[in-house]
Design an enzyme around this catalytic site. Structure first.
Site, PDB file in Angstrom:
ATOM      1  N   ARG A  84       0.971  -1.093   0.226  1.00 15.61           N
ATOM      2  CA  ARG A  84       0.000   0.041  -0.074  1.00 15.61           C
ATOM      3  C   ARG A  84       0.717   1.378  -0.065  1.00 15.61           C
ATOM      4  O   ARG A  84       0.539   2.225  -0.503  1.00 15.61           O
ATOM      5  CB  ARG A  84      -0.849   0.010   1.318  1.00 15.61           C
ATOM      6  CG  ARG A  84      -1.875   1.209   1.308  1.00 15.61           C
ATOM      7  CD  ARG A  84      -2.697   1.104   2.493  1.00 15.61           C
ATOM      8  NE  ARG A  84      -3.895   2.046   2.625  1.00 15.61           N
ATOM      9  CZ  ARG A  84      -3.827   3.172   3.543  1.00 15.61           C
ATOM     10  NH1 ARG A  84      -3.002   2.969   4.373  1.00 15.61           N
ATOM     11  NH2 ARG A  84      -4.766   3.878   3.374  1.00 15.61           N
ATOM     12  N   SER A 126       8.123  10.455  -2.116  1.00 16.61           N
ATOM     13  CA  SER A 126       7.644  11.749  -1.592  1.00 16.61           C
ATOM     14  C   SER A 126       6.643  11.323  -0.279  1.00 16.61           C
ATOM     15  O   SER A 126       6.565  11.916   0.871  1.00 16.61           O
ATOM     16  CB  SER A 126       6.852  12.459  -2.551  1.00 16.61           C
ATOM     17  OG  SER A 126       5.604  11.688  -2.877  1.00 16.61           O
ATOM     18  N   ASP A 129      -9.737  -9.677   3.644  1.00 12.52           N
ATOM     19  CA  ASP A 129     -10.275 -10.979   3.154  1.00 12.52           C
ATOM     20  C   ASP A 129     -10.614 -11.674   4.510  1.00 12.52           C
ATOM     21  O   ASP A 129      -9.473 -12.208   4.988  1.00 12.52           O
ATOM     22  CB  ASP A 129      -9.277 -11.427   2.236  1.00 12.52           C
ATOM     23  CG  ASP A 129      -9.409 -12.847   1.847  1.00 12.52           C
ATOM     24  OD1 ASP A 129     -10.551 -13.566   2.203  1.00 12.52           O
ATOM     25  OD2 ASP A 129      -8.431 -13.688   1.213  1.00 12.52           O
ATOM     26  N   GLY A 138       4.146  10.696  -8.629  1.00 13.62           N
ATOM     27  CA  GLY A 138       4.856   9.552  -9.232  1.00 13.62           C
ATOM     28  C   GLY A 138       5.915   8.939  -8.439  1.00 13.62           C
ATOM     29  O   GLY A 138       5.798   9.171  -6.981  1.00 13.62           O
ATOM     30  N   HIS A 183       0.591   4.242  -2.585  1.00 19.30           N
ATOM     31  CA  HIS A 183       0.377   5.601  -2.220  1.00 19.30           C
ATOM     32  C   HIS A 183       1.434   6.643  -2.461  1.00 19.30           C
ATOM     33  O   HIS A 183       1.291   7.746  -2.850  1.00 19.30           O
ATOM     34  CB  HIS A 183       0.171   5.785  -0.745  1.00 19.30           C
ATOM     35  CG  HIS A 183      -1.300   5.283  -0.272  1.00 19.30           C
ATOM     36  ND1 HIS A 183      -1.954   5.738   0.664  1.00 19.30           N
ATOM     37  CD2 HIS A 183      -2.039   4.275  -0.936  1.00 19.30           C
ATOM     38  CE1 HIS A 183      -3.163   5.334   0.356  1.00 19.30           C
ATOM     39  NE2 HIS A 183      -3.115   4.308  -0.172  1.00 19.30           N
ATOM     40  N   ASN A 187      -3.729   8.791   4.322  1.00 21.27           N
ATOM     41  CA  ASN A 187      -2.550   8.275   4.993  1.00 21.27           C
ATOM     42  C   ASN A 187      -2.547   8.341   6.661  1.00 21.27           C
ATOM     43  O   ASN A 187      -1.989   7.666   7.353  1.00 21.27           O
ATOM     44  CB  ASN A 187      -1.306   8.738   4.489  1.00 21.27           C
ATOM     45  CG  ASN A 187      -0.895   8.255   2.995  1.00 21.27           C
ATOM     46  OD1 ASN A 187      -1.197   7.246   2.713  1.00 21.27           O
ATOM     47  ND2 ASN A 187      -0.326   9.180   2.159  1.00 21.27           N
ATOM     48  N   HIS A 210      -5.953  -6.179  -1.929  1.00 22.27           N
ATOM     49  CA  HIS A 210      -6.755  -6.232  -0.645  1.00 22.27           C
ATOM     50  C   HIS A 210      -6.957  -7.833  -0.314  1.00 22.27           C
ATOM     51  O   HIS A 210      -7.873  -7.715   0.680  1.00 22.27           O
ATOM     52  CB  HIS A 210      -8.230  -5.538  -0.879  1.00 22.27           C
ATOM     53  CG  HIS A 210      -7.995  -3.916  -0.639  1.00 22.27           C
ATOM     54  ND1 HIS A 210      -8.741  -3.070  -0.786  1.00 22.27           N
ATOM     55  CD2 HIS A 210      -6.779  -3.312  -0.530  1.00 22.27           C
ATOM     56  CE1 HIS A 210      -8.694  -1.876  -0.594  1.00 22.27           C
ATOM     57  NE2 HIS A 210      -7.266  -1.743  -0.393  1.00 22.27           N
ATOM     58  N   THR A 211      -6.478  -8.742  -0.847  1.00 24.87           N
ATOM     59  CA  THR A 211      -6.345  -9.927  -0.597  1.00 24.87           C
ATOM     60  C   THR A 211      -5.594 -10.371   0.756  1.00 24.87           C
ATOM     61  O   THR A 211      -5.847 -11.175   1.466  1.00 24.87           O
ATOM     62  CB  THR A 211      -5.990 -11.033  -1.523  1.00 24.87           C
ATOM     63  OG1 THR A 211      -6.043 -12.410  -1.165  1.00 24.87           O
ATOM     64  CG2 THR A 211      -4.467 -10.523  -1.972  1.00 24.87           C
ATOM     65  N   THR A 235      -8.894 -15.975   4.039  1.00 21.42           N
ATOM     66  CA  THR A 235      -7.378 -16.028   4.038  1.00 21.42           C
ATOM     67  C   THR A 235      -6.750 -14.739   4.180  1.00 21.42           C
ATOM     68  O   THR A 235      -6.106 -14.306   3.178  1.00 21.42           O
ATOM     69  CB  THR A 235      -6.883 -16.918   2.952  1.00 21.42           C
ATOM     70  OG1 THR A 235      -7.354 -16.117   1.608  1.00 21.42           O
ATOM     71  CG2 THR A 235      -7.351 -18.322   2.775  1.00 21.42           C
ATOM     72  N   ASP A 271       8.407   8.546  -6.097  1.00 24.62           N
ATOM     73  CA  ASP A 271       9.665   9.396  -6.066  1.00 24.62           C
ATOM     74  C   ASP A 271      10.066   9.572  -4.530  1.00 24.62           C
ATOM     75  O   ASP A 271      10.701  10.171  -4.159  1.00 24.62           O
ATOM     76  CB  ASP A 271       9.441  10.744  -6.587  1.00 24.62           C
ATOM     77  CG  ASP A 271       7.988  11.615  -5.578  1.00 24.62           C
ATOM     78  OD1 ASP A 271       7.328  10.881  -5.047  1.00 24.62           O
ATOM     79  OD2 ASP A 271       7.907  12.686  -5.848  1.00 24.62           O
ATOM     80  N   GLU A 329       2.803  13.959   3.153  1.00 26.76           N
ATOM     81  CA  GLU A 329       1.795  13.356   2.550  1.00 26.76           C
ATOM     82  C   GLU A 329       1.155  12.220   3.759  1.00 26.76           C
ATOM     83  O   GLU A 329       0.247  11.849   3.599  1.00 26.76           O
ATOM     84  CB  GLU A 329       2.155  12.396   1.313  1.00 26.76           C
ATOM     85  CG  GLU A 329       2.547  13.445   0.114  1.00 26.76           C
ATOM     86  CD  GLU A 329       3.086  12.826  -0.949  1.00 26.76           C
ATOM     87  OE1 GLU A 329       3.055  11.399  -0.995  1.00 26.76           O
ATOM     88  OE2 GLU A 329       3.704  13.371  -1.809  1.00 26.76           O
TER      89      GLU A 329
END
Length: 321
Positions: free
Chosen positions: A64, A78, A241, A74, A68, A96, A195-196, A244, A76, A90
């Site tokens: 994740r 950040s 999930d 991009g 993000h 976040n 998101h599994t 599992t 980078d 951020e």
């Protein structure tokens, strides 16, 4: 003689222009550190695997974090920068704040790499490698990570607020957000399969499990309500999930088909709309999902990287040198 000098000057100019164009369009490459830091990838992998062995959930957090990062300015690095008088971090954005995690693991990997190759490997590349290693560590696909990104000296909380998807977003908004980054609806559905693994806080799915909507299985809603009261308990966790939760597989899509998606932004992918076919396909073909996920992650890693002389190589990922 004058003619020869003229054409010689033209040839030299052409060569300079050609070389400068290569510099402006520096390409990422899997072999970028082969000579400058040959042990970089194994060093990063050791740190990532150690962190995931201590806490399985960390795999989802690191995937994740890379996502993000790439969706804001991009890929980078950040997202890793702390707040300063000149930087609006951020980390404090809506997407976040109180949820992004794994920063310490990336910093640990950076520290380990700095010991063997100081000032060579960027934090942005460490994030990209960490996402791949995290997927592989919990049974998911692996892919070849292209390298050579450099780190930003800026961050953008406002872009994080506007460009990152939210757990309450409906399909049309999600398609638009991903399209803005060059992704097709199919690639969006594949990336959502992250998101599994991982968990979400009660405040992100409370509205869905108490909605009494036709798009949620009643038994599933009741189960989730036990740990997520209608008021309070905002930070209580539930697995994305339920079947599992610590294994990277295609059960996420099987859950959606059964109306057991935890977030609104999950279930909207299978709700009688254009992306239903992709969800159905991935629910039935784990290999197709695995392949598409890996390809989409490589594409995401290509989002507007800083290369060549752009950006810097941070010594510490949370701060500018």
């Amino acid at each position: 003689m004058a003619v020869n000098k003229f054409f010689g000057a033209i040839s030299a100019l052409s060569l300079l222009l050609l070389l400068s164009s290569f510099g402006c369009e520096a390409q990422l490459s899997p072999t970028f550190y082969d000579t400058t830091c040959p042990n970089a990838l194994t060093t990063i992998r050791t740190t990532i695997r150690s962190a995931i062995s201590r806490e399985r959930r960390m795999a989802a957090s690191l995937i994740r974090l890379h996502f993000h990062d790439c969706f804001v300015q991009g890929c980078d690095g950040s997202v890793l920068l702390d707040e300063t008088p000149t930087i609006q971090s951020e980390k404090t954005s809506l997407a976040n704040r109180q949820s992004a995690r794994g920063f310490n693991v990336i910093e640990d990997a950076k520290t380990a790499v700095e010991k063997i190759c100081p000032g060579v490997v960027s934090c942005a590349d460490i994030l990209a490698v960490a996402a791949r290693d995290s997927s592989a560590a919990v049974g998911g696909p692996s892919w070849t990570v292209k390298l050579g990104r450099r780190d930003s000296t800026t961050a953008s909380r406002s872009l994080a607020d506007s460009d990152l998807p939210a757990p309450f977003h409906q399909l049309s908004t999600l398609i638009s957000l991903f399209s803005n980054k060059g992704f097709t609806p199919r690639e969006m559905v594949a990336l959502s399969g992250a998101h599994t693994v991982g968990q979400a806080q009660c405040r992100t799915f409370r509205g869905r499990i108490y909605s009494n909507g036709a798009d949620i299985d009643t038994g599933f809603a009741s189960t989730r309500q036990r740990q997520c009261p209608s008021t309070g308990g905002d930070s209580n966790l539930a697995p994305l999930d339920l079947v599992t939760p610590n294994q990277f597989d295609n059960n996420y899509y099987k859950n959606l088909v059964q109306k057991k998606g935890l977030l609104i932004s999950d279930q909207t992918l299978f709700n009688g709309s254009s992306t239903d076919t992709f969800v159905t396909e991935y629910s039935q073909n784990p290999q197709t999902f695995s392949s598409d996920f890996g390809a989409a992650m490589v594409k995401m890693g290509d989002l507007s990287p800083l290369t060549g002389q752009d950006g810097i190589i941070r010594r510490v990922c949370s701060a500018i040198n």
